[in-house]
Design a protein around this motif. Sequence first.
Motif, PDB file in Angstrom:
ATOM      1  N   GLY A   1      26.464  74.137 101.389  1.00  9.36           N
ATOM      2  CA  GLY A   1      26.703  75.514 101.809  1.00  9.36           C
ATOM      3  C   GLY A   1      25.416  76.303 101.961  1.00  9.36           C
ATOM      4  N   LEU A   2      24.514  76.159 101.009  1.00  4.38           N
ATOM      5  CA  LEU A   2      23.236  76.866 101.074  1.00  4.38           C
ATOM      6  C   LEU A   2      22.381  76.361 102.234  1.00  4.38           C
ATOM      7  N   LYS A   3      22.388  75.056 102.453  1.00  6.88           N
ATOM      8  CA  LYS A   3      21.640  74.505 103.595  1.00  6.88           C
ATOM      9  C   LYS A   3      22.174  75.090 104.905  1.00  6.88           C
ATOM     10  N   SER A   4      23.503  75.225 105.014  1.00 10.75           N
ATOM     11  CA  SER A   4      24.089  75.779 106.241  1.00 10.75           C
ATOM     12  C   SER A   4      23.780  77.269 106.404  1.00 10.75           C
TER      13      SER A   4
ATOM     14  N   ASN B   1      31.472  72.810  93.277  1.00  6.16           N
ATOM     15  CA  ASN B   1      30.646  71.750  92.704  1.00  6.16           C
ATOM     16  C   ASN B   1      29.240  71.797  93.300  1.00  6.16           C
ATOM     17  N   LEU B   2      28.380  70.995  92.738  1.00  2.03           N
ATOM     18  CA  LEU B   2      26.968  70.978  93.113  1.00  2.03           C
ATOM     19  C   LEU B   2      26.768  70.578  94.572  1.00  2.03           C
ATOM     20  N   VAL B   3      27.446  69.541  95.020  1.00  6.81           N
ATOM     21  CA  VAL B   3      27.287  69.063  96.393  1.00  6.81           C
ATOM     22  C   VAL B   3      27.749  70.118  97.394  1.00  6.81           C
TER      23      VAL B   3
ATOM     24  N   MET C   1      21.641  73.352  87.563  1.00  5.08           N
ATOM     25  CA  MET C   1      21.462  74.700  88.094  1.00  5.08           C
ATOM     26  C   MET C   1      20.790  74.603  89.452  1.00  5.08           C
ATOM     27  N   ILE C   2      21.178  75.494  90.335  1.00  5.56           N
ATOM     28  CA  ILE C   2      20.509  75.633  91.621  1.00  5.56           C
ATOM     29  C   ILE C   2      19.872  77.003  91.650  1.00  5.56           C
ATOM     30  N   TYR C   3      18.573  77.030  91.873  1.00  5.49           N
ATOM     31  CA  TYR C   3      17.846  78.277  92.044  1.00  5.49           C
ATOM     32  C   TYR C   3      17.743  78.511  93.552  1.00  5.49           C
TER      33      TYR C   3
ATOM     34  N   ASN D   1      13.064  79.839 103.125  1.00  2.00           N
ATOM     35  CA  ASN D   1      13.979  79.892 101.988  1.00  2.00           C
ATOM     36  C   ASN D   1      14.488  78.497 101.656  1.00  2.00           C
ATOM     37  N   GLY D   2      14.791  78.285 100.385  1.00  2.00           N
ATOM     38  CA  GLY D   2      15.265  76.976  99.981  1.00  2.00           C
ATOM     39  C   GLY D   2      15.867  76.986  98.597  1.00  2.00           C
TER      40      GLY D   2
END
Length: 91
Positions: free
Chosen positions: A13-16, A6-8, A64-66, A74-75
């Motif tokens: 995960g990407l932040k980590s 899911n989005l959250v 969508m997450i880019y 990075n972000g």
Amino acid sequence: MRNYDNLVEAINGLKSEGYDLDFNLKPTNLYCQTLDRSFDPENFKVEEILHFESDDSSADGRSMIYVINTDAGNGILVTTNSKYAQELSPE
């Protein structure tokens, strides 16, 4: 390729993983409030695009997450397909 349920979960995960900047979509570029800096298309790279749908699969429930790389860090950029969302230029 990353795989999230899911989005959250994807955002966390990407932040980590170190994608700690948040980008906002502007008409001709991306803006990062943390850095107080704009990035023109030639100054960032979209590494991956992750798609998510709500349980009802309505157009308003699509996001969508880019995953974005820049020389300054990075972000991510999170967009929705709602009727209020801005269009992302192919550039």
